[in-house]
Design a protein around this motif. Sequence first.
Motif, PDB file in Angstrom:
ATOM      1  N   HIS A  78      -3.911   4.669 -29.920  1.00 49.50           N
ATOM      2  CA  HIS A  78      -3.248   3.395 -30.173  1.00 49.50           C
ATOM      3  C   HIS A  78      -4.241   2.397 -30.753  1.00 49.50           C
ATOM      4  CE1 HIS A  78      -1.679  -0.626 -29.232  1.00 49.50           C
ATOM      5  NE2 HIS A  78      -0.481  -0.076 -29.377  1.00 49.50           N
ATOM      6  N   THR A  79      -4.078   2.069 -32.029  1.00 45.04           N
ATOM      7  CA  THR A  79      -4.911   1.044 -32.672  1.00 45.04           C
ATOM      8  C   THR A  79      -4.053  -0.077 -33.238  1.00 45.04           C
ATOM      9  OG1 THR A  79      -4.900   1.997 -34.904  1.00 45.04           O
ATOM     10  CG2 THR A  79      -6.535   2.862 -33.351  1.00 45.04           C
ATOM     11  N   ALA A  80      -2.755  -0.062 -32.943  1.00 38.22           N
ATOM     12  CA  ALA A  80      -1.810  -0.974 -33.591  1.00 38.22           C
ATOM     13  C   ALA A  80      -1.941  -2.392 -33.045  1.00 38.22           C
ATOM     14  CB  ALA A  80      -0.380  -0.471 -33.398  1.00 38.22           C
ATOM     15  N   PHE A  81      -2.563  -3.240 -33.814  1.00 37.57           N
ATOM     16  CA  PHE A  81      -2.606  -4.679 -33.533  1.00 37.57           C
ATOM     17  C   PHE A  81      -3.065  -5.370 -34.802  1.00 37.57           C
ATOM     18  CE2 PHE A  81      -3.848  -8.773 -32.004  1.00 37.57           C
ATOM     19  CZ  PHE A  81      -2.949  -9.028 -30.981  1.00 37.57           C
ATOM     20  N   PRO A  82      -2.273  -6.323 -35.317  1.00 38.52           N
ATOM     21  CA  PRO A  82      -2.595  -6.942 -36.614  1.00 38.52           C
ATOM     22  C   PRO A  82      -3.656  -8.036 -36.490  1.00 38.52           C
ATOM     23  CG  PRO A  82      -0.556  -7.857 -35.785  1.00 38.52           C
ATOM     24  CD  PRO A  82      -0.976  -6.793 -34.796  1.00 38.52           C
ATOM     25  N   MET A  83      -4.892  -7.640 -36.227  1.00 37.24           N
ATOM     26  CA  MET A  83      -5.973  -8.602 -36.031  1.00 37.24           C
ATOM     27  C   MET A  83      -6.111  -9.610 -37.172  1.00 37.24           C
ATOM     28  SD  MET A  83      -7.649  -8.866 -33.264  1.00 37.24           S
ATOM     29  CE  MET A  83      -9.114  -9.696 -33.868  1.00 37.24           C
ATOM     30  N   PRO A  84      -5.983  -9.201 -38.443  1.00 35.14           N
ATOM     31  CA  PRO A  84      -6.130 -10.188 -39.522  1.00 35.14           C
ATOM     32  C   PRO A  84      -5.075 -11.300 -39.481  1.00 35.14           C
ATOM     33  CG  PRO A  84      -6.357  -7.965 -40.378  1.00 35.14           C
ATOM     34  CD  PRO A  84      -5.854  -7.838 -38.974  1.00 35.14           C
ATOM     35  N   SER A 119      -7.367   1.581 -27.707  1.00 34.32           N
ATOM     36  CA  SER A 119      -8.439   0.803 -28.329  1.00 34.32           C
ATOM     37  C   SER A 119      -8.379  -0.628 -27.808  1.00 34.32           C
ATOM     38  CB  SER A 119      -8.328   0.832 -29.857  1.00 34.32           C
ATOM     39  OG  SER A 119      -7.076   0.336 -30.281  1.00 34.32           O
ATOM     40  N   SER A 120      -9.191  -0.890 -26.797  1.00 27.88           N
ATOM     41  CA  SER A 120      -9.281  -2.222 -26.228  1.00 27.88           C
ATOM     42  C   SER A 120     -10.445  -2.956 -26.883  1.00 27.88           C
ATOM     43  CB  SER A 120      -9.445  -2.141 -24.710  1.00 27.88           C
ATOM     44  OG  SER A 120      -9.365  -3.432 -24.128  1.00 27.88           O
ATOM     45  N   LEU A 143      -9.750 -15.733 -24.939  1.00 26.80           N
ATOM     46  CA  LEU A 143      -8.713 -15.803 -25.969  1.00 26.80           C
ATOM     47  C   LEU A 143      -7.456 -15.068 -25.518  1.00 26.80           C
ATOM     48  CD1 LEU A 143     -10.927 -14.975 -29.094  1.00 26.80           C
ATOM     49  CD2 LEU A 143     -10.352 -17.242 -28.177  1.00 26.80           C
ATOM     50  N   LEU A 144      -6.315 -15.464 -26.062  1.00 28.86           N
ATOM     51  CA  LEU A 144      -5.064 -14.775 -25.748  1.00 28.86           C
ATOM     52  C   LEU A 144      -5.098 -13.327 -26.226  1.00 28.86           C
ATOM     53  CD1 LEU A 144      -2.539 -17.631 -26.517  1.00 28.86           C
ATOM     54  CD2 LEU A 144      -3.047 -16.640 -24.282  1.00 28.86           C
ATOM     55  N   TYR A 145      -5.801 -13.081 -27.324  1.00 28.75           N
ATOM     56  CA  TYR A 145      -5.971 -11.693 -27.783  1.00 28.75           C
ATOM     57  C   TYR A 145      -6.599 -10.848 -26.682  1.00 28.75           C
ATOM     58  CZ  TYR A 145      -8.286  -7.768 -30.098  1.00 28.75           C
ATOM     59  OH  TYR A 145      -8.741  -6.517 -30.430  1.00 28.75           O
ATOM     60  N   GLY A 146      -7.639 -11.382 -26.044  1.00 26.76           N
ATOM     61  CA  GLY A 146      -8.289 -10.656 -24.958  1.00 26.76           C
ATOM     62  C   GLY A 146      -7.358 -10.452 -23.781  1.00 26.76           C
ATOM     63  N   VAL A 168      -8.225   7.545 -21.982  1.00 27.91           N
ATOM     64  CA  VAL A 168      -9.487   6.816 -21.938  1.00 27.91           C
ATOM     65  C   VAL A 168      -9.268   5.444 -22.571  1.00 27.91           C
ATOM     66  CG1 VAL A 168     -10.312   7.735 -24.154  1.00 27.91           C
ATOM     67  CG2 VAL A 168     -11.967   6.910 -22.456  1.00 27.91           C
ATOM     68  N   ILE A 169      -9.946   4.440 -22.033  1.00 24.78           N
ATOM     69  CA  ILE A 169      -9.902   3.083 -22.582  1.00 24.78           C
ATOM     70  C   ILE A 169     -11.249   2.795 -23.214  1.00 24.78           C
ATOM     71  CG2 ILE A 169      -9.712   0.632 -22.033  1.00 24.78           C
ATOM     72  CD1 ILE A 169      -7.945   1.476 -19.624  1.00 24.78           C
ATOM     73  N   LEU A 170     -11.249   2.480 -24.498  1.00 21.57           N
ATOM     74  CA  LEU A 170     -12.481   2.172 -25.215  1.00 21.57           C
ATOM     75  C   LEU A 170     -12.507   0.691 -25.559  1.00 21.57           C
ATOM     76  CD1 LEU A 170     -12.632   5.236 -27.669  1.00 21.57           C
ATOM     77  CD2 LEU A 170     -13.691   4.992 -25.409  1.00 21.57           C
ATOM     78  N   ARG A 171     -13.514   0.000 -25.044  1.00 16.97           N
ATOM     79  CA  ARG A 171     -13.687  -1.423 -25.350  1.00 16.97           C
ATOM     80  C   ARG A 171     -14.642  -1.567 -26.529  1.00 16.97           C
ATOM     81  NH1 ARG A 171     -14.300  -3.549 -19.073  1.00 16.97           N
ATOM     82  NH2 ARG A 171     -12.052  -3.576 -18.588  1.00 16.97           N
ATOM     83  N   PHE A 172     -14.064  -1.715 -27.708  1.00 16.84           N
ATOM     84  CA  PHE A 172     -14.868  -1.802 -28.924  1.00 16.84           C
ATOM     85  C   PHE A 172     -15.502  -3.185 -29.037  1.00 16.84           C
ATOM     86  CE2 PHE A 172     -11.815   1.557 -30.086  1.00 16.84           C
ATOM     87  CZ  PHE A 172     -12.709   2.552 -30.468  1.00 16.84           C
ATOM     88  N   SER A 173     -16.729  -3.195 -29.521  1.00 20.89           N
ATOM     89  CA  SER A 173     -17.481  -4.433 -29.672  1.00 20.89           C
ATOM     90  C   SER A 173     -17.652  -4.789 -31.146  1.00 20.89           C
ATOM     91  CB  SER A 173     -18.858  -4.304 -29.001  1.00 20.89           C
ATOM     92  OG  SER A 173     -19.618  -5.476 -29.163  1.00 20.89           O
ATOM     93  N   ASP A 174     -16.913  -5.776 -31.603  1.00 15.13           N
ATOM     94  CA  ASP A 174     -17.081  -6.386 -32.927  1.00 15.13           C
ATOM     95  C   ASP A 174     -17.328  -5.362 -34.035  1.00 15.13           C
ATOM     96  OD1 ASP A 174     -16.968  -9.406 -32.650  1.00 15.13           O
ATOM     97  OD2 ASP A 174     -18.342  -8.903 -31.032  1.00 15.13           O
ATOM     98  N   LEU A 175     -16.289  -4.645 -34.385  1.00 18.09           N
ATOM     99  CA  LEU A 175     -16.389  -3.633 -35.439  1.00 18.09           C
ATOM    100  C   LEU A 175     -16.496  -4.291 -36.817  1.00 18.09           C
ATOM    101  CD1 LEU A 175     -13.655  -1.093 -34.268  1.00 18.09           C
ATOM    102  CD2 LEU A 175     -16.050  -1.272 -33.550  1.00 18.09           C
ATOM    103  N   TYR A 176     -17.232  -3.638 -37.699  1.00 24.27           N
ATOM    104  CA  TYR A 176     -17.339  -4.119 -39.086  1.00 24.27           C
ATOM    105  C   TYR A 176     -17.587  -2.920 -39.988  1.00 24.27           C
ATOM    106  CZ  TYR A 176     -22.416  -3.361 -39.152  1.00 24.27           C
ATOM    107  OH  TYR A 176     -23.658  -2.779 -39.122  1.00 24.27           O
ATOM    108  N   GLY A 177     -17.403  -3.143 -41.284  1.00 18.32           N
ATOM    109  CA  GLY A 177     -17.629  -2.092 -42.259  1.00 18.32           C
ATOM    110  C   GLY A 177     -16.609  -2.161 -43.384  1.00 18.32           C
ATOM    111  N   PRO A 178     -16.649  -1.211 -44.316  1.00 18.84           N
ATOM    112  CA  PRO A 178     -15.702  -1.189 -45.425  1.00 18.84           C
ATOM    113  C   PRO A 178     -14.259  -1.162 -44.947  1.00 18.84           C
ATOM    114  CG  PRO A 178     -17.511   0.316 -45.843  1.00 18.84           C
ATOM    115  CD  PRO A 178     -17.671  -0.150 -44.430  1.00 18.84           C
TER     116      PRO A 178
END
Length: 312
Positions: A78-84, A119-120, A143-146, A168-178
Amino acid sequence: MKLTGKTVLIVGGAGFLGSHLAEGFLGQGASVRVFDVFSSGSRANLASIEKEIEFIRGDANCYDQVRKAAKGVDVIIHTAFPMPLCDRSLENQHVATGIVGLFNCLRSAYEENAFFVYSSSISVYGIQEYTPIDEKHPVHPLLLYGATKLAGEYYCDVMYRNYDLPLVILRFSDLYGPRCARLSAPLAFLLNCLQDEPIIIKGGGKQVRTYTYIKDAVDATILAVCSEKARGEVINVAGDESISIYDLANLAQDVTGKSPGLIILDDSEDIRQYRIDNRKAKQLLNFYPQVKMSEGLKLTWDWLQENYSYYL
């Protein structure tokens, strides 16, 4: 779990993280099914693998659509969340996607007896009470996102404890890249350099983040799916380097060879010191980040110069 011959459903698979995961799991011999509604994702993100994946257009908020997409899969991510599209306003929090969509995916995973990856985010921690921030750190989202991500973790926890859903719950830290559509500091600063515009630093510049290059995030996710030790765990996924926003701005100038200059705004000070502890990921997953901050910025810069229109 060995991935060869397995089918992986990536919900939100046309987004930044999702599209890179699709590439990564394909590389491991899995069959990949992407499910996305295109609220913030783009089919262009999947252009290089479009002929190798199965694509289903649908909305995670609709249970029937998710259930149909999940038929016969071995893993659901599950990665569905419109962060932008998310900001600090009450109007743009996308709670339905974060909660209802997640529950539909959990329910479908349960009915398919599929392994589930949530994907937390490290945003669940809020203001640091100590650093480095490990998985035992209190969770008080700023933040409300959190808050939405934390609520999702509670759903996952109940499904694991009371319904025996492997996850498994993965707490991702500030992802960046292409292909990162969200203009976080690394992308914003590189864009400033590309446009020869001064880099704007908000919050004073002393705030600290632990950025994680997207390839490392993908590697950690693959390891988490394959590792029996990850079952039922909450794991920080973070790079090895923490950096202040001020130092990041200077590093962006060094990497690009540009000197647009810095403007430090005299606004409210950001006191967050997100020095994230990734030792649990190393211990349980044998995950060791491979991409240093300078290298990740350079890779992103090279991509950005060829894909500037991505942000127009």
